[in-house]
Enzyme design. Structure first.
Site, PDB file in Angstrom:
ATOM      1  N   ILE A 260       0.902  -1.157   0.000  1.00  0.00           N
ATOM      2  CA  ILE A 260       0.000   0.000   0.000  1.00  0.00           C
ATOM      3  C   ILE A 260       0.938   1.203   0.000  1.00  0.00           C
ATOM      4  CG2 ILE A 260      -1.790   1.272   1.236  1.00  0.00           C
ATOM      5  CD1 ILE A 260      -2.723  -1.355   2.417  1.00  0.00           C
ATOM      6  N   PRO A 261       1.118   1.854  -1.159  1.00  0.00           N
ATOM      7  CA  PRO A 261       2.272   2.736  -1.369  1.00  0.00           C
ATOM      8  C   PRO A 261       2.133   4.132  -0.766  1.00  0.00           C
ATOM      9  CG  PRO A 261       0.953   2.647  -3.357  1.00  0.00           C
ATOM     10  CD  PRO A 261       0.312   1.686  -2.392  1.00  0.00           C
ATOM     11  N   CYS A 262       2.170   4.201   0.558  1.00  0.00           N
ATOM     12  CA  CYS A 262       2.107   5.504   1.217  1.00  0.00           C
ATOM     13  C   CYS A 262       3.331   6.358   0.896  1.00  0.00           C
ATOM     14  CB  CYS A 262       1.941   5.337   2.717  1.00  0.00           C
ATOM     15  SG  CYS A 262       3.126   4.228   3.495  1.00  0.00           S
ATOM     16  N   HIS A 263       4.421   5.723   0.426  1.00  0.00           N
ATOM     17  CA  HIS A 263       5.611   6.485   0.057  1.00  0.00           C
ATOM     18  C   HIS A 263       5.366   7.353  -1.180  1.00  0.00           C
ATOM     19  CE1 HIS A 263       5.834   2.665  -2.186  1.00  0.00           C
ATOM     20  NE2 HIS A 263       6.484   3.340  -3.116  1.00  0.00           N
ATOM     21  N   ARG A 264       4.277   7.117  -1.912  1.00  0.00           N
ATOM     22  CA  ARG A 264       3.982   7.895  -3.116  1.00  0.00           C
ATOM     23  C   ARG A 264       3.168   9.150  -2.824  1.00  0.00           C
ATOM     24  NH1 ARG A 264       2.132   2.569  -6.525  1.00  0.00           N
ATOM     25  NH2 ARG A 264       4.131   1.460  -6.343  1.00  0.00           N
TER      26      ARG A 264
END
Length: 282
Positions: free
Chosen positions: A244-248
């Site tokens: 779940i790409p919270c880094h994006r």
């Protein structure tokens, strides 16, 4: 302790030190300069780079500079659909990895994991030592300990579901974890969060690899345009980092914003994806 390629944690450590050297430099550094400052031979340094992301150190420097987040906002900004469906089932893609996910009901979430058995294990990943957690239904947690330390990562994840039963069983999780970091195959996710959090995490799954969005765009996507702060908190509470790409998610200014597992890990993830996306072409 770990269940995947043991070289990956070493590779992340090299990248972590390389980021600091590149950021401190006034201009691009040659392969020889970087290798020398890292105490490695040029050939070994080149091999480590190629094993980690598949591009040369010279090409990779542009993805590690502090200004890269701003260039991502200019060139690879994703405007999320404000009519985004907010149902609690769905799917998303990460390169060739297919994600199937479902969410715990709000009532079950309110019980803080009571009656739930969560399996856990330590693994090596492209971003250092990683703690994986999962249930019979899928992965429910990925924590990166390279910056925080293993004890802190474990305590953080266990505190999210304090009434659950935790069982060390890395082999139960190994297939899902290996698929996640190889970016091939299928990984099942079991989202354990409050309703708003799950809506935000679903929106994050819509951001393509190598692209970014802003916290305000995420707020629009979940129908809460004035709740940017609450949305940012939900991003930070994402228990399944990377998949779940919270880094994006970035700030409008181009600043990275926060990252629960340390900003160096967020920068490494963005650089890793951008480099792979750039090499693959549009």
């Amino acid at each position: 302790m770990s269940e995947t390629d043991p070289e990956r944690a070493y590779h992340y450590g090299v990248m972590r030190r390389a980021m600091e050297i590149i950021d401190a430099a006034d201009a691009s550094l040659s392969l020889e300069d970087l290798a020398s400052q890292l105490g490695m031979s040029p050939a070994h340094f080149q091999r480590v780079f190629s094993a980690w992301v598949g591009v040369s150190p010279k090409r990779y420097q542009q993805y590690l500079r502090l200004g890269h987040a701003k260039s991502l906002l200019r060139e690879r900004f994703t405007t999320l659909d404000t009519a985004l469906a907010v149902g609690l089932t769905g799917s998303g893609r990460l390169h060739d990895l297919f994600l199937r996910w479902e969410a715990m009901s709000p009532g079950d979430y309110a019980r803080h994991g009571a009656g739930l058995e969560i399996f856990w294990g330590w693994f090596d990943s492209p971003f250092g030592l990683t703690l994986a957690m999962g249930t019979e239904r899928g992965l429910c947690g990925l924590a990166f300990a390279a910056e925080t330390g293993a004890e802190t990562a474990m305590a953080d994840m266990r505190a999210r579901w304090p009434k659950a039963q935790f069982t060390e069983a890395p082999m139960r999780l190994r297939g899902w974890v290996e698929a996640a970091f190889a970016q091939k195959g299928e990984t099942q996710l079991y989202l354990i969060g409050a309703p708003l959090q799950i809506k935000v995490w679903e929106a994050l799954l819509r951001i393509p690899s190598g692209h970014v969005t802003t916290y305000s765009e995420l707020a629009l996507a979940v129908g809460a345009p004035k709740a940017v702060r609450a949305v940012g908190t939900a991003v930070g509470r994402n228990p399944i980092s990377w998949l779940i790409p919270c880094h994006r998610a970035l700030r409008k200014s181009g600043a990275l914003g926060g990252y629960h597992w340390g900003l160096p890990v967020k920068r490494a993830m963005l650089a890793y994806e951008a480099a792979q996306c750039g090499e693959a072409g549009p």
